[in-house]
Write an enzyme that holds these catalytic residues in place. Structure first.
Site, PDB file in Angstrom:
ATOM      1  N   ILE A   7     -67.822 -22.021  20.917  1.00 11.00           N
ATOM      2  CA  ILE A   7     -68.237 -21.865  22.319  1.00 11.00           C
ATOM      3  C   ILE A   7     -69.441 -20.932  22.426  1.00 11.00           C
ATOM      4  O   ILE A   7     -69.704 -20.354  23.472  1.00 11.00           O
ATOM      5  CB  ILE A   7     -67.056 -21.360  23.180  1.00 11.00           C
ATOM      6  CG1 ILE A   7     -66.546 -20.003  22.692  1.00 11.00           C
ATOM      7  CG2 ILE A   7     -65.925 -22.375  23.171  1.00 11.00           C
ATOM      8  CD1 ILE A   7     -65.492 -19.371  23.613  1.00 11.00           C
ATOM      9  N   GLY A   8     -70.158 -20.831  21.295  1.00 15.59           N
ATOM     10  CA  GLY A   8     -71.302 -19.930  21.240  1.00 15.59           C
ATOM     11  C   GLY A   8     -71.018 -18.764  20.328  1.00 15.59           C
ATOM     12  O   GLY A   8     -71.844 -17.876  20.126  1.00 15.59           O
ATOM     13  N   ARG A  30     -64.256  -6.677   8.436  1.00 15.31           N
ATOM     14  CA  ARG A  30     -65.326  -7.314   7.674  1.00 15.31           C
ATOM     15  C   ARG A  30     -66.212  -8.122   8.621  1.00 15.31           C
ATOM     16  O   ARG A  30     -65.708  -8.823   9.504  1.00 15.31           O
ATOM     17  CB  ARG A  30     -64.681  -8.248   6.646  1.00 15.31           C
ATOM     18  CG  ARG A  30     -65.647  -9.014   5.785  1.00 15.31           C
ATOM     19  CD  ARG A  30     -65.870  -8.278   4.493  1.00 15.31           C
ATOM     20  NE  ARG A  30     -66.855  -8.958   3.681  1.00 15.31           N
ATOM     21  CZ  ARG A  30     -66.579  -9.530   2.510  1.00 15.31           C
ATOM     22  NH1 ARG A  30     -65.360  -9.503   2.035  1.00 15.31           N
ATOM     23  NH2 ARG A  30     -67.534 -10.120   1.812  1.00 15.31           N
ATOM     24  N   LEU A  52     -68.646 -11.233   9.113  1.00 21.49           N
ATOM     25  CA  LEU A  52     -68.907 -12.506   8.432  1.00 21.49           C
ATOM     26  C   LEU A  52     -70.385 -12.875   8.480  1.00 21.49           C
ATOM     27  O   LEU A  52     -70.930 -13.421   7.533  1.00 21.49           O
ATOM     28  CB  LEU A  52     -68.067 -13.620   9.067  1.00 21.49           C
ATOM     29  CG  LEU A  52     -66.549 -13.460   8.875  1.00 21.49           C
ATOM     30  CD1 LEU A  52     -65.796 -14.458   9.748  1.00 21.49           C
ATOM     31  CD2 LEU A  52     -66.170 -13.633   7.415  1.00 21.49           C
ATOM     32  N   GLY A  98     -65.639 -10.825  19.824  1.00 19.72           N
ATOM     33  CA  GLY A  98     -66.141 -11.376  21.077  1.00 19.72           C
ATOM     34  C   GLY A  98     -65.779 -10.593  22.316  1.00 19.72           C
ATOM     35  O   GLY A  98     -66.552 -10.541  23.276  1.00 19.72           O
ATOM     36  N   GLU A  99     -64.602 -10.005  22.333  1.00 20.82           N
ATOM     37  CA  GLU A  99     -64.159  -9.300  23.530  1.00 20.82           C
ATOM     38  C   GLU A  99     -64.291  -7.791  23.411  1.00 20.82           C
ATOM     39  O   GLU A  99     -64.149  -7.076  24.400  1.00 20.82           O
ATOM     40  CB  GLU A  99     -62.698  -9.669  23.835  1.00 20.82           C
ATOM     41  CG  GLU A  99     -62.522 -11.146  24.140  1.00 20.82           C
ATOM     42  CD  GLU A  99     -61.075 -11.561  24.162  1.00 20.82           C
ATOM     43  OE1 GLU A  99     -60.363 -11.299  23.167  1.00 20.82           O
ATOM     44  OE2 GLU A  99     -60.628 -12.148  25.164  1.00 20.82           O
TER      45      GLU A  99
END
Lengths: 743, 164
Positions: free
Chosen positions: A480-481, A627, A629, A703-704
């Site tokens: 989703i991006g 970690r 990525l 993301g959050e």
């Protein structure tokens, strides 16, 4: 050949990080998104870009009242309008609302002719063109029996439902916060409020549905395909095997696409009824009511301290709104549970029931809004003690989870404070508000802590080492991006020793192995682990064929090396692909360890002494999320979240008309999100500490985390700049101006 | 109706109410231009008309029969450095606003070259120079909810060289 699945349940911590065996040098690097050329040339097809011959266009009919019953619908004029194929208002499967990602719902709500929130779905017009469908929709006349509803949270704060069913976290009470507050020498007891927020993804929800026989194919904008497929099947009274859902590209989610919206079901019904593929896109203004929003909150923060600033008790008790009968309750205190020391603890969420559209999960449910209140309160308390806000937080940094007593899996928050302070130049901050001036601008610095719980979900993936010497990764995961295409390619390339351009990644199709989907920042950990585990099986098979143990095998650039013997992977395939499935499942480590990602957010703002206008001058954060990525996509996600923080501090507010229950800020002119001119230099850095208790990759969600705490860093900087503390978000200039002294 | 889009002539039979955006998407399968709001508020539908950027959702197709229309699919060699800079700088996440961002950036560069000032231009008489501050202002008609803004500005500055 296909091997049996390599399934790991996280009942024990990983002995080593699975990726560490790789020598390809892909993971952790700054790698460009592999789908970048498609997205920069307009060739990535989102749901509504699906090309199907003979497609018709659907326009969703929506209610113009909030509460009542539809007495009659006059569709005669619409049906006879040019180009109209069907006006569907009495089909037995018609949805009235979306699922809003609620796991307790079996199917989307189907309550017609009852109307229980403004703008709910009541039917659909299908026509040969979008123009004809939209025009005909305006000809539909609806006669309602309207009832008076409840639309204003603040009017019903005395009439709340305690510990409402469906809350994500139960009420938690330890010790006696009231007694501690009564006896402690220093206390804070302040209520902060946040408004409703829209997820406002750039891509309005859209679905293209087409039937082949008794099976339906759904191209849609969705985050969680496995649950959407089940929801669609149940909503259409179909067997699961008759539903295929595709979402190869999704134009942003932010939680708003975790549910299955009514447009999905309407498109399927319309396609069935007309025998044509049907495209249904919500208009931007329809998304205000047909997509779930984040509930408004009233947050009472209580913190009791001893004379030196040690926290003795902490309370975070909230009232949030939710549509009557629906069960997601914003878990406001989630980020407070394990954040700071304090023996007495009280965390509750209560609900005010309203007749407004459904609330649901939006980026960092809980932490995003909880941190606005908690981290502002911490700033207020630090000032009372005359302490530096970082020193005050460090003084109250727990060694283990202060609620559960369990160890933290990894928690590098203090390092984030220190590195952030050093990089930001925190030592240049003047602690006295209103003393730093730059022309007519008052300048200030603020900081806040960030935290977001870390999750893992069951996820399956298939990896095939192919005869052409490349590999194929397949899972129904969505991107989703978030960079899923790229990180899964990196993981497979790292494990199998292949350059990234030899990896093909297929996502977003329920014909592929079911994944975690995207949500709750669990996507990379879950889907990535499943891919790595599938690769492990392939590696074991390659090792067997070279008569060595997997640990002896080194894979790089398509060549396997073991005991001074080299072989190309293609030769080892011996004329057939090797395919393997990997499965990751959450297990006991989720309870044995307190798992979260952390960070420290810093902001510098200018407040105009004349107008109260706020300009964020720079932001910087240091995050601890295990970690990393992909350094490039990780940074992008982090700064995107930080800019959401600017937005929650200064811009966003979804306003309900208290007379009608309708959102009045329905589009992007009325619902303010930042644009380039609002966003200054934003820097994000990572402290990499692989978390082997979280998952085999050692990663934690990003993301959050970025938006947690970010807004409070901005508002704390505003206070430092001008001495105005606004506790009702967003901090618009009218609220600041009221507190500024004469020019 | 007849259109000149990306250097090709198209004969289209369409409803007179069709917006330029819907013409591109629904009639010509040029789905690179996106509908984010249909109100001219988000910029996802930005295309170039005779080299100038416009919100194609706010234009009726019928008004642009005599114009040269360029979409993301047709930016060609002139657009390639900007497209590559967007990939290099990770100037997007979900990608939904990206076609509009790139078309907008290309049009914006033309506006600077033509000497148009912006709200933040200090000296209206001087030669316009594309600074990051100018780029932020001039690109503010394009919303990116993923908020890749710092990367977008880096990409725009990279693709435009010294900013002149």
């Amino acid at each position: 050949m296909t091997k049996t699945p390599n399934s790991v349940t996280m009942d024990e911590s990983a002995e080593r990080i699975i990726l560490d065996r790789g020598v390809q040098g892909l993971v952790g690097k700054s790698v460009a998104r592999i789908e970048g050329p498609l997205k920069t040339s307009g060739r990535a097809d989102y749901a509504n870009d699906t090309k199907l011959d003979g497609a018709a266009y659907g326009f969703v009919l929506t209610s113009e009242i909030s509460l009542g019953r539809i007495k009659a619908i006059d569709v005669a004029a619409a049906r006879s309008a040019a180009g109209v194929l069907a006006v569907i208002v009495d089909h037995p499967l018609l949805p009235s609302d979306g699922s809003a990602g609620n796991a307790s719902l079996k199917r989307v709500p189907r309550d017609l002719p009852e109307v229980d929130s403004y703008g709910q779905a009541i039917g659909i017009v299908v026509a040969e063109s979008f123009e004809a469908a939209r025009s005909a929709a305006r000809l539909v006349r609806v006669d309602y029996d309207e009832r008076e509803g409840r639309y204003d949270t603040t009017r019903h704060l005395e009439d709340v439902e305690h510990e409402p069913k469906g809350g994500l976290i139960p009420d938690i009470k330890r010790g006696d916060i009231d007694a501690v507050m009564a006896s402690a020498p220093v206390t804070l007891d302040i209520t902060y409020t946040t408004p409703h927020y829209f997820p406002a993804a750039m891509e309005p929800h859209a679905t293209v549905a087409t039937w082949t026989g008794d099976g339906v194919e759904i191209h849609s904008s969705l985050q969680l395909l496995k649950t959407a497929r089940a929801m669609i099947a149940a909503s259409l009274d179909l067997d699961l095997s008759k539903v295929r859902v595709l979402a190869p590209y999704v134009g942003g989610g932010f939680g708003g696409k975790t549910g299955t919206g009514p447009e999905v079901i309407l498109a399927a019904i319309a396609s069935k009824e007309t025998g044509r593929p049907v495209k249904v896109a919500l208009t931007r203004r329809q998304t205000a009511h047909l997509v779930h929003h984040r509930a408004d909150t009233h947050q009472r923060i209580r913190i009791a301290c001893d004379d030196e600033g040690h926290i003795l008790g902490i309370g975070h008790n909230s009232i949030v709104s939710q549509k009557a009968g629906r069960s997601f309750i914003e878990p406001v205190s989630l980020g407070t549970l394990a954040m700071y020391k304090g023996e007495a603890r009280s965390f509750t969420q209560s609900a005010v029931r309203l007749n407004i559209p459904v609330a649901g999960a939006v980026r960092a449910p809980g932490e995003a809004v909880g941190s606005l209140a908690l981290e502002t309160a911490m700033d207020e308390l630090a000032e009372r003690f005359g302490m530096d806000p970082i020193a005050f937080r460090k003084l109250n940094e727990p060694e283990k989870d202060p609620l559960r007593g369990s160890p933290f899996s990894t928690r590098r928050l203090v390092d984030c404070y220190d590195e952030g302070a050093r990089r930001f130049g925190w030592d240049r901050r003047n602690p006295t508000p209103g003393e730093v001036r730059d022309g007519e601008w008052l300048v200030g610095m603020g900081m806040a802590a960030a935290t977001r719980i870390n999750l893992l979900q069951e996820s399956h993936a298939r990896v095939s080492l192919r005869l052409d010497g490349g590999a194929l990764v397949e899972t129904d995961m969505t991107d989703i991006g978030t960079g899923t295409y790229t990180i899964l390619a990196q993981i497979a390339g790292e494990m199998l020793g292949l350059p990234i351009d030899r990896i093909e990644v297929r996502l977003g199709d329920t014909n592929l192995p079911p994944s975690s989907g995207s949500g709750g920042s669990f996507g990379a950990a879950s889907s990535g682990s499943s891919v790595a585990l599938a690769c492990e099986t392939i590696i074991a098979e390659l090792a067997r064929r070279m008569d060595v143990s997997p640990d002896q095998l080194v894979l790089k650039d398509g060549v396997a090396t073991a005991r001074n013997v080299q072989s190309s992977l293609v030769d080892l395939l011996d004329g057939d692909d090797i395919a393997a499935e990997g499965v990751i499942k959450p297990g006991k480590t989720a309870r044995a360890y307190s798992q979260a990602a952390h960070g420290a957010q810093f902001a510098e703002v200018g407040v105009n002494a004349v107008t109260g206008e706020v300009r964020v001058r720079r932001m910087l954060a240091v995050f601890d999320c295990g970690r990393i990525l992909n350094a490039r996509t990780a940074r992008n996600q982090a700064i995107g979240g930080m800019i959401w923080g600017i937005s929650y501090a200064l811009h966003e507010e979804a306003v309900v008309d208290k007379r009608t229950g309708a959102f009045v800020t329905r589009d992007l002119a009325e619902y303010h999100v930042p644009v380039s001119a609002d966003v200054p230099a934003v820097e994000a850095y990572f402290i990499e500490d692989p978390d082997r208790h979280a998952n085999p990759l050692g990663v934690k969600g990003i993301g959050e985390l970025g938006n947690a705490g970010a807004g409070a860093a901005v508002t704390n900087a505003i206070y430092n700049a001008c001495g105005v503390r606004v506790r009702d978000f967003p901090m618009t200039l009218d609220k600041i101006l009221a507190g500024l002294g004469p020019v | 109706m007849q259109f000149n889009i990306n250097g090709q002539t198209h004969e289209v039979e369409a409803d007179i109410r069709t917006s330029l955006l819907d013409l591109l998407r629904d009639h010509l399968n040029l789905t690179g231009s996106k509908k984010g709001c249909d109100h001219g508020q988000c910029g996802a539908c930005t295309v170039l008309v005779n080299g100038r950027r416009i919100n194609s959702c706010l234009a009726l197709a019928v008004m642009h029969q005599d114009d040269a229309i360029t979409t993301i699919e047709g930016v060609g060699e002139a657009g390639r450095p900007m497209q590559q800079a967007f990939v290099d700088h990770d100037a997007f996440q979900c990608g939904f606003c990206t076609s509009g961002q790139i078309c907008s950036a290309l049009g914006m560069v033309g506006e600077v070259k033509a000497g148009w000032p912006s709200l933040v231009t200090a000296d209206l008489e001087a030669t316009a120079v594309l600074t990051p501050e100018e780029a932020r202002e001039r690109m503010s008609g394009n919303i990116c909810r993923c908020a890749a803004y710092p990367n977008i500005i880096d990409a725009v500055m990279d693709a435009t060289g010294d900013g002149r």
